[in-house]
Design a protein around this motif. Structure first.
Motif, PDB file in Angstrom:
ATOM      1  N   SER A 642       0.638  -1.825  -0.359  1.00  8.96           N
ATOM      2  CA  SER A 642       0.075   0.420   0.042  1.00  8.96           C
ATOM      3  C   SER A 642       0.687   1.047   0.152  1.00  8.96           C
ATOM      4  N   ARG A 643       1.371   1.225  -0.822  1.00 10.00           N
ATOM      5  CA  ARG A 643       2.434   2.448  -0.956  1.00 10.00           C
ATOM      6  C   ARG A 643       3.569   2.627  -2.227  1.00 10.00           C
ATOM      7  N   SER A 644       3.451   3.408  -2.851  1.00  9.54           N
ATOM      8  CA  SER A 644       3.591   4.041  -4.044  1.00  9.54           C
ATOM      9  C   SER A 644       5.790   3.415  -4.272  1.00  9.54           C
ATOM     10  N   ILE A 645       6.456   2.379  -5.089  1.00 12.12           N
ATOM     11  CA  ILE A 645       7.708   2.625  -5.571  1.00 12.12           C
ATOM     12  C   ILE A 645       8.211   3.722  -5.751  1.00 12.12           C
ATOM     13  N   ARG A 646       7.366   4.113  -6.882  1.00  9.11           N
ATOM     14  CA  ARG A 646       8.299   5.770  -7.385  1.00  9.11           C
ATOM     15  C   ARG A 646       7.086   6.507  -7.781  1.00  9.11           C
ATOM     16  N   SER A 647       7.342   7.817  -7.628  1.00  7.27           N
ATOM     17  CA  SER A 647       6.351   9.198  -8.274  1.00  7.27           C
ATOM     18  C   SER A 647       6.885   9.966  -8.743  1.00  7.27           C
ATOM     19  N   THR A 648       6.177  11.202  -9.295  1.00 11.34           N
ATOM     20  CA  THR A 648       6.790  12.362 -10.640  1.00 11.34           C
ATOM     21  C   THR A 648       5.625  12.558 -10.138  1.00 11.34           C
ATOM     22  N   ILE A 649       5.491  13.833  -9.772  1.00  9.37           N
ATOM     23  CA  ILE A 649       4.455  14.495  -9.624  1.00  9.37           C
ATOM     24  C   ILE A 649       4.854  16.066 -10.402  1.00  9.37           C
ATOM     25  N   ARG A 659       6.086  35.536 -17.125  1.00  5.38           N
ATOM     26  CA  ARG A 659       5.554  34.850 -15.635  1.00  5.38           C
ATOM     27  C   ARG A 659       4.723  33.427 -15.650  1.00  5.38           C
ATOM     28  N   VAL A 660       6.159  31.872 -14.451  1.00  2.00           N
ATOM     29  CA  VAL A 660       5.859  31.138 -15.005  1.00  2.00           C
ATOM     30  C   VAL A 660       5.935  30.423 -13.509  1.00  2.00           C
ATOM     31  N   ILE A 661       5.615  29.711 -13.173  1.00  2.00           N
ATOM     32  CA  ILE A 661       5.942  28.868 -11.654  1.00  2.00           C
ATOM     33  C   ILE A 661       5.946  27.027 -11.942  1.00  2.00           C
ATOM     34  N   SER A 662       6.450  26.274 -11.348  1.00  2.00           N
ATOM     35  CA  SER A 662       7.076  24.952 -11.544  1.00  2.00           C
ATOM     36  C   SER A 662       7.115  24.406 -10.638  1.00  2.00           C
ATOM     37  N   ALA A 663       6.411  23.120 -10.259  1.00  2.00           N
ATOM     38  CA  ALA A 663       7.261  22.758  -8.974  1.00  2.00           C
ATOM     39  C   ALA A 663       7.037  20.938  -9.565  1.00  2.00           C
ATOM     40  N   ALA A 664       7.668  19.632  -9.035  1.00  2.00           N
ATOM     41  CA  ALA A 664       8.214  18.444  -9.472  1.00  2.00           C
ATOM     42  C   ALA A 664       8.220  18.084  -8.596  1.00  2.00           C
ATOM     43  N   TYR A 665       7.742  17.116  -7.629  1.00  2.00           N
ATOM     44  CA  TYR A 665       7.604  15.732  -6.603  1.00  2.00           C
ATOM     45  C   TYR A 665       8.113  14.733  -7.329  1.00  2.00           C
ATOM     46  N   ARG A 666       9.508  14.244  -6.985  1.00  2.00           N
ATOM     47  CA  ARG A 666       9.937  12.741  -7.304  1.00  2.00           C
ATOM     48  C   ARG A 666      10.633  12.012  -6.506  1.00  2.00           C
ATOM     49  N   SER A 672      15.710   8.063  -3.443  1.00  2.00           N
ATOM     50  CA  SER A 672      16.077   9.163  -3.472  1.00  2.00           C
ATOM     51  C   SER A 672      14.304  10.014  -3.572  1.00  2.00           C
ATOM     52  N   GLU A 673      14.664  11.118  -3.108  1.00  2.00           N
ATOM     53  CA  GLU A 673      12.585  11.602  -2.798  1.00  2.00           C
ATOM     54  C   GLU A 673      13.686  13.006  -2.427  1.00  2.00           C
ATOM     55  N   GLN A 674      12.813  13.661  -4.130  1.00  2.00           N
ATOM     56  CA  GLN A 674      13.426  15.698  -3.852  1.00  2.00           C
ATOM     57  C   GLN A 674      11.866  16.290  -4.016  1.00  2.00           C
ATOM     58  N   ILE A 675      12.042  17.802  -4.011  1.00  2.00           N
ATOM     59  CA  ILE A 675      11.440  18.271  -4.346  1.00  2.00           C
ATOM     60  C   ILE A 675      11.853  19.844  -5.327  1.00  2.00           C
ATOM     61  N   ASP A 676      11.518  19.640  -6.088  1.00  2.00           N
ATOM     62  CA  ASP A 676      12.075  20.654  -7.487  1.00  2.00           C
ATOM     63  C   ASP A 676      10.806  21.688  -7.859  1.00  2.00           C
ATOM     64  N   TYR A 713      15.557  20.460  -3.889  1.00  2.00           N
ATOM     65  CA  TYR A 713      15.706  19.658  -1.835  1.00  2.00           C
ATOM     66  C   TYR A 713      15.923  18.377  -2.016  1.00  2.00           C
ATOM     67  N   SER A 714      16.665  18.238  -1.638  1.00  2.00           N
ATOM     68  CA  SER A 714      16.802  15.873  -1.165  1.00  2.00           C
ATOM     69  C   SER A 714      15.643  16.609   0.436  1.00  2.00           C
ATOM     70  N   MET A 715      14.514  15.278   0.202  1.00  2.00           N
ATOM     71  CA  MET A 715      14.026  15.292   1.041  1.00  2.00           C
ATOM     72  C   MET A 715      15.256  13.933   2.421  1.00  2.00           C
ATOM     73  N   GLN A 716      15.474  13.500   1.703  1.00  2.00           N
ATOM     74  CA  GLN A 716      16.314  12.456   2.398  1.00  2.00           C
ATOM     75  C   GLN A 716      17.769  12.670   2.531  1.00  2.00           C
ATOM     76  N   ASP A 717      18.201  13.741   2.312  1.00  2.00           N
ATOM     77  CA  ASP A 717      19.500  13.973   2.721  1.00  2.00           C
ATOM     78  C   ASP A 717      19.419  15.773   3.682  1.00  2.00           C
ATOM     79  N   LYS A 718      18.023  16.037   3.832  1.00  2.00           N
ATOM     80  CA  LYS A 718      17.569  17.581   4.427  1.00  2.00           C
ATOM     81  C   LYS A 718      18.535  18.131   4.395  1.00  2.00           C
ATOM     82  N   LYS A 719      18.694  18.864   2.823  1.00  2.00           N
ATOM     83  CA  LYS A 719      19.313  19.784   2.229  1.00  2.00           C
ATOM     84  C   LYS A 719      19.386  20.175   0.538  1.00  2.00           C
TER      85      LYS A 719
END
Length: 800
Positions: A642-649, A659-666, A672-676, A713-719
Motif C-alpha cells: 500500500s505504498r508508492s514505489i516511484r512517483s513523479t508529480i 510569468r511561470v511557476i513550476s513544481a515537481a515531486y520525485r 531518493s526523494e526530491q522537490i524541485d 531539495y533532497s528530503m532524504q538528505d534534508k538539504k
C-alpha cells in the motif's frame, strides 16, 4: 520635375494610383504641366472595373530595389508652391517632399531638379526608411541621400536615439555624426530629462549596410557616472551579427578565483563565424579558447577548443576539445549517404569538476566520441556504420564503469508495411565490443544478431487487434573464455504477442464545459519461452523503465544481450477529454497492471527472478484544463505494501509572458526523494502594480522587478542540492541581473558563484561572473529572456 516623376504623377491624375485630393496637390500637378481638366476628370466617381486583382507592390517592401527606386515619382505639397518646370520648386509653409521611403518636411523647402538637390530650413524633419532626423538646416541630394544636417535629433528603428551638432550623409547606408550622443532610453518630456545611460562620442559612424555603429573617443555613463571610456567602440544597430570585441566578463569563482575573460567575435561570412577569447584566472593562470561554426549546403558543424597551460592548482596543462560535424553526400550511391562526427576530449579526470561551465559536450563524466554513416535505398532498406569510443572521467570517491566501445557497429534493416496485409521487418547487427578490463571481468566480444518479426494489424474505427511473431537469433565470439570455459555462444528466442484494444466515444460535460470523452481499454499478451542466458556477458542491456510506453512491449530490457522470458498479460484503460471545437486534449487518465502467469527467470546479473503474479499498478494523469495550467503525474503503486514505489508529480502555471511557476515531486522508494521548484515572476504583481506598457516588442512593462530561481531539495538528505536564485530589474532601457548559483558536483563538493550583469538595451552587456542568462535558461523551466525580439523592426512602424 524629372520626366519619370512627372509621368508617375500623371498616372495618379488618371486614377491609376490613388492619392489625397488637396489644393496643394493640385498646385504640384499644375506645376508639373498637367491640365486642369485631368483634375476635374479624376475627381469624378470612378466606374466599376470587373475582375480587379491585387498585385504585390515594391513600395511595401522593407528595402526598395535599386532598379525600382530610380523610377519612383516625387510628390510635393505645402501652403504655397511655386517654381519653374524641370528647374526649381519652392514650397513655403508646411512644406513636404516624398519619394519612395524618404520624407522631408520643413517650414521652407527648395528643390532643384537638375542636380536633385533639396534645401530645407526651419523645423526640418527627415524620415528615411523609418530612421527619423529632426534639425535646423538640411542640404541633401534626395536619391543619392548625400548631404548634411545641422543641430540634429535622431531616432533609429532599434529605439536608439541621440543628438548631434551635425550629421553628414555619405550615402543611403552610411553617415557620420559629429559631437553626438546615443541611448535607447525612451525620451521623457521636460528640458532637464537625462537618460539613465548615455554614450557621448566625438565622432559616431553609422553603417546601415552592416547595422553597426562605431564611436570614437567615446564615454559611456550610467546614472551620470562614467563607467566606460574607449578610444573606439562599436555596437549593433539591430540583431545582425558583426565582428568586434564582445563585452568582457569579470567573475569570482570558488575554485578558480578572480576571472577576467575578453571574447572577440569574428563574423567571417553569413554561414561561418568564430569566437576567440582569452581569460586570466588568479588561482590558475591564463587560458585561451576559440569556437568556430559553419553551415554549408551539404554539411554543418562547430569546433571548440580551450587551453590552459601550466594550471597552478593542478600543476599540469589543461585542455578540452569538442567538435560536431554532420552532412550528406549525393552521387556516391543511389539515394543519399548521411554521415556525422562527434569528438569530446579533455586533458584529465578532474576537468569536469574544475570547469563546469564549458560547452555542454564536456560537462558530463561520460564523453562520447563517434563517427557514423548511413544509407537508405528506397522506402524499405536502411543501413548504417558506427564507431564509438568513450572517455570516462573517473572520481576516486565515486567510480563508474565505462560503457563498452563499439569498434565498429554495422546495422541493416529491411521493412515493408502493408505487404499483403502484413507488416514485415528484418534487422541485422554486428558489433565489436571493446571494454576497459580494469573495470570489468567480462571478455570483449564480437556480437551478431538478427531480429525478424511479422505482424498482421486488424484495425477498425472502434477497435484493433495486432498479432505479432518475432525471432531473435544471436551469436557471440569472445576474445577470452567465459566462466564455463567456452569462447563462443549462441541464442535463439521466439516471441509471440497480441496487442488489442477498443475505443469508445461519447459527448460529455464536466464543470459546465462540453467535451468528447473516450474510453480505451487495452489488453496486451506476450509469450517468450525461457532460454538460459546467465552465462552471457551484458554489453548494452538495461531494465526498461516501468511506464506507459514500456508496459505494452515484449521485452523487459533494452539492448540485445537479455531477452526476457514472459508469459504475461497487461491490462489497462485510458480515458481522454477532448475539446469538441479545437480537438485539443484537456485531460487524460490511465491505469495499467501486468498479470504474470509464470516467473521471469531471465534477469540482469545479480538480480533475482521476478515471481510476483501481479505487478505494481501504474497510474497516470495529465491535465491541460486551461492554456496556462499544465499537470502531469505518474505513480507506480504496490498494492501489497500500500505504498508508492516511484512517483513523479509535476505542475506548471504560466498565465502570460515572463510569468511561470513550476513544481515537481520525485520519489524513488529507498533511493531518493526530491522537490524541485522553479519560477520567473514580476514582483510588482505582488502589490498590484502591473507596470507601464512599453508597446509592442518591448516586453510587458517598464520599471519592473522580477524574481527568478530554482530550488532542488533532497528530503532524504534534508538539504538543498542545487540552488539558483536571482533578481532581474527592467528599467526599460537597461536591465540589471543578480544571480546566486550553487550547483552540486559530487556528494561532497559543489561550486558556488555570484553572477551580476548590467545590460544596456540595444547596446551592450557588462557581466561580473559568467553570463547569468545561460544559467537561468538552463536551470529554470519556461524562463523567458526579458528582451526577446518577437518581431523585426519595420520602416512602416515609423511611417509618417
Amino acid at each position: 520635375m524629372p520626366a519619370d516623376a512627372m509621368r508617375g504623377l500623371k498616372k495618379k491624375l488618371r486614377g491609376e494610383v490613388p492619392f489625397p485630393r488637396t489644393p496643394a496637390w493640385l498646385a504640384a500637378a499644375l506645376l508639373a504641366g498637367a491640365p486642369a481638366a485631368a483634375w476635374a476628370q479624376d475627381t469624378a466617381a470612378p466606374a466599376a472595373e470587373p475582375g480587379l486583382q491585387l498585385r504585390t507592390s515594391p513600395l511595401l517592401r522593407e528595402d526598395i530595389p535599386a532598379a525600382v527606386r530610380g523610377t519612383l515619382p516625387m510628390f510635393v505639397t505645402g501652403d504655397q508652391v511655386s517654381g519653374q518646370t524641370d528647374l526649381q520648386t519652392v514650397i513655403d509653409g508646411n512644406a513636404e517632399l516624398r519619394r519612395g521611403d524618404t520624407v522631408i518636411r520643413a517650414d521652407r523647402l527648395e528643390y532643384y531638379q537638375p542636380d536633385d538637390m533639396a534645401h530645407a530650413r526651419g523645423n526640418v524633419h527627415i524620415n528615411r526608411a523609418g530612421n527619423v532626423y529632426d534639425g535646423d538646416r538640411l542640404q541633401l541630394r534626395v536619391e543619392a541621400f548625400e548631404g548634411f544636417f545641422t543641430d540634429v535629433r535622431y531616432r533609429f528603428l532599434n529605439e536608439g536615439h541621440g543628438e548631434a551638432t551635425r550629421v553628414d550623409f555619405l550615402d543611403s547606408q552610411h553617415s557620420v555624426v559629429t559631437n553626438g550622443t546615443y541611448t535607447t532610453c525612451l525620451r521623457q518630456e521636460g528640458p532637464s530629462w537625462l537618460p539613465d545611460w548615455i554614450m557621448r562620442a566625438a565622432t559616431l559612424r553609422i553603417d546601415r549596410e552592416e547595422d553597426v555603429g562605431t564611436a570614437e573617443n567615446a564615454v559611456l555613463s550610467f546614472k551620470g557616472i562614467p563607467v566606460l571610456a574607449a578610444p573606439s567602440i562599436s555596437f549593433p544597430l539591430s540583431d545582425k551579427r558583426k565582428s568586434g570585441l564582445l563585452p568582457p566578463t569579470l567573475g569570482i569563482d570558488s575554485q578558480s578565483g578572480i576571472e577576467y575573460t575578453q571574447p572577440y567575435y569574428w563574423n567571417i561570412a553569413p554561414n561561418r563565424d568564430a569566437t576567440l577569447y582569452g581569460a586570466v584566472m588568479s588561482k590558475r593562470g591564463v587560458q585561451g579558447g576559440a569556437e568556430f561554426r559553419y553551415l554549408e549546403p551539404t554539411f554543418q558543424g562547430e569546433v571548440r577548443a580551450d587551453l590552459l597551460p601550466g594550471d597552478r592548482l593542478r600543476e599540469r596543462d589543461r585542455w578540452d576539445f569538442a567538435a560536431k560535424h554532420s552532412g550528406y553526400l549525393t552521387g556516391v550511391l543511389p539515394g543519399i549517404v548521411g554521415y556525422g562526427l562527434t569528438i569530446n576530449r579533455v586533458s584529465d579526470d578532474n576537468y569536469w569538476r574544475d570547469f563546469p561551465r564549458t560547452s555542454p559536450s564536456v560537462t558530463q563524466r561520460l564523453l562520447p566520441n563517434d563517427f557514423s554513416a548511413s544509407w537508405g535505398y528506397g522506402d524499405y532498406f536502411f543501413t548504417s556504420l558506427r564507431m564509438q569510443k568513450w572517455q570516462t572521467l573517473q572520481d576516486v570517491t565515486s567510480p563508474i564503469a565505462p560503457p563498452y566501445d563499439r569498434m565498429p557497429q554495422w546495422h541493416a534493416a529491411y521493412s515493408r508495411m502493408g505487404w499483403g496485409g502484413l507488416d514485415v521487418n528484418v534487422e541485422g547487427d554486428y558489433t565489436d565490443f571493446q571494454g576497459d578490463r580494469a573495470f570489468t571481468q567480462q571478455p570483449n566480444a564480437r556480437r551478431s544478431y538478427t531480429l525478424a518479426q511479422v505482424s498482421r494489424p486488424f484495425i477498425a474505427p472502434g477497435w484493433f487487434v495486432t498479432p505479432k511473431m518475432q525471432l531473435h537469433a544471436t551469436d557471440y565470439q569472445f576474445d577470452g573464455m567465459l566462466a564455463n570455459g567456452q569462447r563462443t555462444a549462441t541464442r535463439t528466442v521466439p516471441t509471440l504477442s497480441v496487442d488489442s484494444g477498443l475505443v469508445f466515444e461519447r459527448d460529455a460535460s464536466y464543470f459546465g464545459r462540453s467535451f468528447v470523452q473516450t474510453l480505451e481499454p487495452r489488453a496486451f499478451y506476450v509469450y517468450t519461452p525461457y532460454r538460459d542466458q546467465s552465462m552471457l556477458p551484458n554489453y548494452d542491456s538495461a531494465a526498461n523503465d516501468f511506464n506507459f510506453a514500456s508496459v505494452y512491449t515484449e521485452n523487459a530490457f533494452g539492448g540485445n544481450d537479455r531477452i526476457s522470458d514472459n508469459n504475461l498479460l497487461t491490462l489497462g484503460v485510458t480515458t481522454r477529454l477532448f475539446d469538441p471545437d479545437t480537438g485539443a486534449q484537456a485531460a487524460s487518465f490511465g491505469i495499467a497492471q501486468r498479470l504474470r502467469f509464470k516467473d521471469q527467470r531471465v534477469t540482469l546479473p545479480s538480480d533475482p527472478p521476478v515471481s510476483e503474479r501481479l505487478s505494481d499498478v501504474l497510474l497516470g494523469a495529465s491535465l491541460s484544463w486551461a492554456p496556462q495550467w499544465n499537470f502531469d503525474s505518474t505513480v507506480q503503486y504496490n498494492p501489497k505494501t500500500s505504498r508508492s514505489i516511484r512517483s513523479t508529480i509535476g505542475a506548471r502555471y504560466s498565465p502570460g509572458n515572463y510569468r511561470v511557476i513550476s513544481a515537481a515531486y520525485r520519489l524513488q522508494r529507498d533511493s531518493s526523494e526530491q522537490i524541485d521548484v522553479g519560477w520567473q515572476w514580476p514582483l510588482n504583481d505582488l502589490w498590484g502594480d502591473r507596470g507601464k506598457d512599453r508597446g509592442p516588442g518591448r516586453g510587458l512593462g517598464g520599471d519592473r522587478w522580477y524574481s527568478v530561481g530554482r530550488l532542488n531539495y533532497s528530503m532524504q538528505d534534508k538539504k538543498l542540492v542545487d540552488t539558483v536564485v536571482g533578481i532581474e530589474y527592467d528599467a526599460c532601457c537597461w536591465i540589471g541581473r543578480v544571480v546566486f548559483e550553487r550547483l552540486q558536483n559530487t556528494v561532497s563538493s559543489s561550486n558556488t558563484r555570484i553572477l551580476f550583469q548590467l545590460e544596456f538595451s540595444g547596446f551592450t552587456r557588462v557581466s561580473l561572473g559568467s553570463n547569468p542568462l545561460s544559467s537561468l535558461k538552463q536551470n529554470i523551466p519556461g524562463y523567458q529572456y526579458l528582451r526577446e525580439q518577437v518581431t523585426t523592426p519595420s520602416r512602416f512602424s515609423n511611417y509618417d
